[in-house]
Design a protein around this motif. Structure first.
Motif, PDB file in Angstrom:
ATOM      1  N   MET A  48       0.828  -1.192   0.000  1.00  0.00           N
ATOM      2  CA  MET A  48       0.000   0.000   0.000  1.00  0.00           C
ATOM      3  C   MET A  48       0.868   1.249   0.000  1.00  0.00           C
ATOM      4  O   MET A  48       0.595   2.179  -0.732  1.00  0.00           O
ATOM      5  CB  MET A  48      -0.921  -0.063   1.225  1.00  0.00           C
ATOM      6  N   MET A  49       1.911   1.254   0.851  1.00  0.00           N
ATOM      7  CA  MET A  49       2.805   2.411   0.916  1.00  0.00           C
ATOM      8  C   MET A  49       3.588   2.565  -0.383  1.00  0.00           C
ATOM      9  O   MET A  49       3.868   3.677  -0.802  1.00  0.00           O
ATOM     10  CB  MET A  49       3.768   2.273   2.100  1.00  0.00           C
ATOM     11  N   GLU A  50       3.917   1.416  -1.020  1.00  0.00           N
ATOM     12  CA  GLU A  50       4.626   1.478  -2.300  1.00  0.00           C
ATOM     13  C   GLU A  50       3.770   2.167  -3.360  1.00  0.00           C
ATOM     14  O   GLU A  50       4.263   2.972  -4.131  1.00  0.00           O
ATOM     15  CB  GLU A  50       4.981   0.069  -2.782  1.00  0.00           C
ATOM     16  N   GLN A  51       2.483   1.830  -3.348  1.00  0.00           N
ATOM     17  CA  GLN A  51       1.575   2.417  -4.335  1.00  0.00           C
ATOM     18  C   GLN A  51       1.426   3.917  -4.104  1.00  0.00           C
ATOM     19  O   GLN A  51       1.401   4.693  -5.052  1.00  0.00           O
ATOM     20  CB  GLN A  51       0.223   1.734  -4.267  1.00  0.00           C
ATOM     21  N   VAL A  52       1.346   4.334  -2.832  1.00  0.00           N
ATOM     22  CA  VAL A  52       1.232   5.756  -2.526  1.00  0.00           C
ATOM     23  C   VAL A  52       2.485   6.492  -2.984  1.00  0.00           C
ATOM     24  O   VAL A  52       2.412   7.564  -3.587  1.00  0.00           O
ATOM     25  CB  VAL A  52       0.984   5.963  -1.007  1.00  0.00           C
ATOM     26  N   ALA A  53       3.657   5.897  -2.707  1.00  0.00           N
ATOM     27  CA  ALA A  53       4.918   6.512  -3.125  1.00  0.00           C
ATOM     28  C   ALA A  53       5.007   6.584  -4.649  1.00  0.00           C
ATOM     29  O   ALA A  53       5.452   7.590  -5.211  1.00  0.00           O
ATOM     30  CB  ALA A  53       6.091   5.730  -2.557  1.00  0.00           C
ATOM     31  N   GLU A  54       4.553   5.514  -5.321  1.00  0.00           N
ATOM     32  CA  GLU A  54       4.586   5.492  -6.789  1.00  0.00           C
ATOM     33  C   GLU A  54       3.645   6.551  -7.358  1.00  0.00           C
ATOM     34  O   GLU A  54       3.986   7.261  -8.307  1.00  0.00           O
ATOM     35  CB  GLU A  54       4.185   4.107  -7.288  1.00  0.00           C
ATOM     36  N   ASN A  55       2.449   6.670  -6.765  1.00  0.00           N
ATOM     37  CA  ASN A  55       1.492   7.695  -7.215  1.00  0.00           C
ATOM     38  C   ASN A  55       2.056   9.089  -7.008  1.00  0.00           C
ATOM     39  O   ASN A  55       1.860   9.969  -7.841  1.00  0.00           O
ATOM     40  CB  ASN A  55       0.162   7.552  -6.481  1.00  0.00           C
ATOM     41  N   LYS A  56       2.763   9.302  -5.915  1.00  0.00           N
ATOM     42  CA  LYS A  56       3.375  10.606  -5.629  1.00  0.00           C
ATOM     43  C   LYS A  56       4.440  10.923  -6.687  1.00  0.00           C
ATOM     44  O   LYS A  56       4.513  12.050  -7.174  1.00  0.00           O
ATOM     45  CB  LYS A  56       3.982  10.587  -4.219  1.00  0.00           C
ATOM     46  N   LEU A  57       5.252   9.923  -7.052  1.00  0.00           N
ATOM     47  CA  LEU A  57       6.278  10.126  -8.079  1.00  0.00           C
ATOM     48  C   LEU A  57       5.642  10.472  -9.424  1.00  0.00           C
ATOM     49  O   LEU A  57       6.108  11.360 -10.136  1.00  0.00           O
ATOM     50  CB  LEU A  57       7.153   8.883  -8.215  1.00  0.00           C
ATOM     51  N   ILE A  58       4.570   9.773  -9.766  1.00  0.00           N
ATOM     52  CA  ILE A  58       3.884  10.037 -11.024  1.00  0.00           C
ATOM     53  C   ILE A  58       3.297  11.444 -11.019  1.00  0.00           C
ATOM     54  O   ILE A  58       3.407  12.189 -11.997  1.00  0.00           O
ATOM     55  CB  ILE A  58       2.779   8.980 -11.273  1.00  0.00           C
ATOM     56  N   GLN A  59       2.698  11.834  -9.886  1.00  0.00           N
ATOM     57  CA  GLN A  59       2.118  13.176  -9.772  1.00  0.00           C
ATOM     58  C   GLN A  59       3.197  14.250  -9.889  1.00  0.00           C
ATOM     59  O   GLN A  59       3.021  15.251 -10.575  1.00  0.00           O
ATOM     60  CB  GLN A  59       1.375  13.323  -8.434  1.00  0.00           C
ATOM     61  N   ASP A  60       4.340  14.029  -9.230  1.00  0.00           N
ATOM     62  CA  ASP A  60       5.433  14.997  -9.298  1.00  0.00           C
ATOM     63  C   ASP A  60       5.969  15.129 -10.721  1.00  0.00           C
ATOM     64  O   ASP A  60       6.251  16.236 -11.191  1.00  0.00           O
ATOM     65  CB  ASP A  60       6.566  14.593  -8.345  1.00  0.00           C
ATOM     66  N   GLU A  61       6.090  14.002 -11.410  1.00  0.00           N
ATOM     67  CA  GLU A  61       6.582  14.022 -12.792  1.00  0.00           C
ATOM     68  C   GLU A  61       5.599  14.766 -13.696  1.00  0.00           C
ATOM     69  O   GLU A  61       5.999  15.569 -14.544  1.00  0.00           O
ATOM     70  CB  GLU A  61       6.772  12.592 -13.294  1.00  0.00           C
ATOM     71  N   CYS A  62       4.312  14.533 -13.487  1.00  0.00           N
ATOM     72  CA  CYS A  62       3.278  15.222 -14.267  1.00  0.00           C
ATOM     73  C   CYS A  62       3.318  16.729 -14.004  1.00  0.00           C
ATOM     74  O   CYS A  62       3.243  17.524 -14.934  1.00  0.00           O
ATOM     75  CB  CYS A  62       1.912  14.650 -13.930  1.00  0.00           C
ATOM     76  N   ASP A  63       3.457  17.098 -12.728  1.00  0.00           N
ATOM     77  CA  ASP A  63       3.533  18.517 -12.382  1.00  0.00           C
ATOM     78  C   ASP A  63       4.735  19.177 -13.043  1.00  0.00           C
ATOM     79  O   ASP A  63       4.638  20.297 -13.545  1.00  0.00           O
ATOM     80  CB  ASP A  63       3.620  18.693 -10.854  1.00  0.00           C
ATOM     81  N   LEU A  64       5.871  18.485 -13.052  1.00  0.00           N
ATOM     82  CA  LEU A  64       7.078  19.031 -13.659  1.00  0.00           C
ATOM     83  C   LEU A  64       6.888  19.224 -15.163  1.00  0.00           C
ATOM     84  O   LEU A  64       7.260  20.263 -15.720  1.00  0.00           O
ATOM     85  CB  LEU A  64       8.274  18.111 -13.387  1.00  0.00           C
ATOM     86  N   LYS A  65       6.281  18.240 -15.835  1.00  0.00           N
ATOM     87  CA  LYS A  65       6.049  18.347 -17.281  1.00  0.00           C
ATOM     88  C   LYS A  65       5.095  19.500 -17.596  1.00  0.00           C
ATOM     89  O   LYS A  65       5.304  20.239 -18.552  1.00  0.00           O
ATOM     90  CB  LYS A  65       5.506  17.035 -17.833  1.00  0.00           C
ATOM     91  N   CYS A  66       4.038  19.641 -16.781  1.00  0.00           N
ATOM     92  CA  CYS A  66       3.094  20.748 -16.990  1.00  0.00           C
ATOM     93  C   CYS A  66       3.794  22.092 -16.807  1.00  0.00           C
ATOM     94  O   CYS A  66       3.594  23.019 -17.596  1.00  0.00           O
ATOM     95  CB  CYS A  66       1.921  20.638 -16.025  1.00  0.00           C
ATOM     96  N   LYS A  67       4.633  22.173 -15.785  1.00  0.00           N
ATOM     97  CA  LYS A  67       5.349  23.425 -15.527  1.00  0.00           C
ATOM     98  C   LYS A  67       6.291  23.751 -16.684  1.00  0.00           C
ATOM     99  O   LYS A  67       6.336  24.889 -17.155  1.00  0.00           O
ATOM    100  CB  LYS A  67       6.127  23.315 -14.223  1.00  0.00           C
TER     101      LYS A  67
END
Length: 147
Positions: A1-20
């Motif tokens: 469960m914690m792995e999935q949360v960490a993975e989702n956070k990484l994906i969100q951060d990568e998406c935010d960086l690309k949008c920026k």
């Protein structure tokens, strides 16, 4: 469960960086920060946005603002893009044709699946009728002495 949360956070951060990065490529860094910042602290408003608001003094509705922003974006895109080359135009036409072909194939495959299900249903119905004809249903009332 914690792995999935960490993975989702990484994906969100990568998406935010690309949008920026994309917004910075369209506008400048302060403008991109202005649109991306979730805080309510005062930031420097881009001059073009201030000018846009000043021009819309009496007609400051969401629809009018949206139209003005769309016109500005269209203008920026027109300035950044020159006349599309024949290679680009041909590539777009090829992709549209490929897409239409894929849609047609997908539709035909779905039709074939529906036809198969219909024939299976007819076969099962005929098989059930044959079984019932040769093996009648058990009558519970006769065996329990109700008749």
């Amino acid at each position: 469960m914690m792995e999935q949360v960490a993975e989702n956070k990484l994906i969100q951060d990568e998406c935010d960086l690309k949008c920026k990065q994309y917004l910075i490529s369209l506008f400048d860094e302060p403008t991109a920060e202005y649109f991306l910042s979730p805080s309510y602290c005062l930031k420097e408003i881009p001059p073009w946005f201030s000018q846009l608001k000043d021009d819309m003094q009496d007609d400051m509705s969401a629809v009018a603002l949206w139209d003005a922003l769309r016109q500005r974006t269209t203008q920026i895109l027109q300035e950044s893009n020159t006349e599309p080359s024949m290679v680009v135009t041909n590539e777009i036409a090829r992709r549209v044709t490929d897409w239409k072909t894929l849609i047609k194939k997908d539709h035909l495959m779905r039709l074939a699946g529906v036809k198969y299900m219909f024939h299976c249903a007819q076969h099962n119905q005929a098989f059930s009728a044959l079984l019932l004809q040769h093996n009648p249903l058990f009558d519970y009332e006769i065996n329990n002495g109700l008749k």
